[in-house]
Design an enzyme around this catalytic site. Structure first.
Site: not given
Length: 443
Positions: A303, A42, A281, A21, A432, A80, A359
């Site tokens: 990414n 994933c 990674d 780009r 809430w 490589v 909870k």
């Protein structure tokens, strides 16, 4: 300008597209030892259990698309083996022919990802022992999962182990998880992990904690997993122990790395070597809450780092702002979300923290279909600066963990959550929100 990118997946191709780009005259060469570019790793467990019909469905762009549409010299089957930062060359071997290659660069990006860890156990060469990281891995597992496979043993209880445990159960297999530590999902605290253990057992998974795998036995194919405490019969093994940055080929270059081999990068994704960038990674990830480099390999981060590397390689000036340690896992009926620091991490860092658990329901308490979730917040004792949160429940976990992740990014305190203008209607929330209920109690 000659750009060379080692790695054809998330970070590498995000960088390549940014260069396309921004630099119309760019000569871009990408090198990958595999034959498939740009796919969603994933998603692979869901291909194995059939929720996604084919590995083709997880490929974002084909190699040929990069070549013909974007003018990238996308090479496959190129491994490589050496980088010469003085001569500014990358060299290696073409896997199919065994021929050597050498390519010159002006700017280089290392985006080689990470490899699954499979220690050199006795018997690790037996058939039926697998790891999962790539599409070829996925196809190998699918080919091996015939009707003769009844008992599956997973070594490791991290996110891949949990994803695949669900997939194997969905396929009608008996599933056992062997974990060296005393809990699954070690990115969660022990008290929250109990909810994960309960869900696993309710779905028929055998959990074995505190055993160290020593090797495997079998006649040509794996039949037994040997641990320091006994033996376990099995028809199939998935090693999901973790991953290691794929950076061994950089040894001798003098590039700065973390202890685990992840390449240290600055916010511009530059390494310690001139004109060499790294992303994904195989690199360090600056943790905004810990205020230091960390290693949390995720596709989202790869990414982002790849895009920023590409911008800067093409003479831009953008910075990677860091991570806050957010992750989410679907495990049968539960969603496991966490962000920031766990209580364990806060303790290891010597922070003066408090913990609050409660909870709540995912929607208005009077609306039909409500589900319970367990929330745990970690925050600084005096200032109530947010450090982290863990939320486990059936519905609505993703929404809340993303709100807390945003709060951590902006360094908000617990009281600030009360001022957030969050969406409300009885089918979606109470007046809430659960994270605001918690903040209200402590403010």
């Amino acid at each position: 300008m000659k750009y060379v990118i080692i790695g054809g997946d998330a970070a590498g191709m995000s960088a390549a597209m940014e260069i396309v780009r921004r630099d119309e005259s760019a000569e871009i060469t990408t090198l990958d030892k595999g034959y498939i570019y740009s796919y969603g790793q994933c998603a692979l467990p869901y291909v194995i259990d059939g929720r996604i019909p084919s590995t083709d469905d997880v490929i974002a762009r084909s190699v040929e698309t990069f070549r013909t549409k974007y003018g990238i010299d996308a090479k496959t089957g190129h491994k490589v083996t050496r980088v010469d930062s003085n001569a500014k060359t990358v060299s290696g071997v073409v896997i199919e022919t065994g021929a050597d290659f050498e390519i010159a660069y002006d700017r280089l990006l290392v985006a080689t990802g990470a490899n699954p860890i499979l220690p050199d156990f006795e018997g690790s060469g037996l058939a039926g022992i697998h790891t999962l990281k790539t599409i070829p891995d996925t196809k190998a597992i699918l080919n091996a999962l015939d009707n003769s496979v009844e008992q599956v043993t997973i070594i490791g209880g991290g996110s891949i182990g949990l994803d695949m445990a669900e997939s194997f159960v969905t396929l009608g297999k008996k599933v056992r998880i062997i974990q060296l530590g005393n809990q699954l999902a070690e990115i969660f605290d022990e008290d929250m992990a109990e909810l994960i253990h309960e869900e696993a057992r309710q779905n028929g998974i055998e959990l074995i904690f505190g055993e160290e795998v020593k090797g495997f036995k079998g006649e040509g194919v794996v039949q037994t997993v040997v641990t320091d405490q006994g033996e376990h019969a099995t028809d199939f093994v998935l090693a999901a122990i973790g991953v290691r940055p794929n950076t061994k080929f950089l040894e001798g270059t003098g590039i700065h790395t973390m202890q685990n081999g992840a390449i240290l990068v600055n916010p511009y994704m530059e390494t310690s070597l001139e004109d060499i960038y790294a992303a994904g990674d195989c690199t360090s990830h600056f943790h905004r809450v810990k205020q230091k480099n960390d290693y949390m390999p995720l596709g989202t981060t790869a990414n982002k780092q790849g895009r920023i590397a590409g911008v800067n390689m093409a003479d831009g000036a953008e910075t990677f702002k860091g991570i806050v340690g957010t992750s989410i896992v679907k495990f049968f009926h539960l969603t496991l979300g966490r962000t920031g620091l766990s209580e364990r991490e806060a303790s290891e860092l010597g922070l003066d923290y408090e913990v609050h658990k409660q909870k709540a329901t995912d929607i208005a308490g009077y609306y039909p279909g409500k589900q319970e979730m367990q929330l745990k917040f970690i925050y600084e004792k005096t200032t109530q600066q947010l450090y982290g949160a863990q939320i486990i429940g059936r519905n609505g976990v993703d929404k809340r963990i993303d709100v807390v992740a945003t709060a951590l990014y902006h360094k908000m305190i617990l009281h600030d959550l009360l001022d957030l203008d969050l969406a409300y209607a009885p089918p979606y929330n109470g007046v809430w929100d659960p994270i605001q209920q918690l903040a209200k109690q402590k403010s």
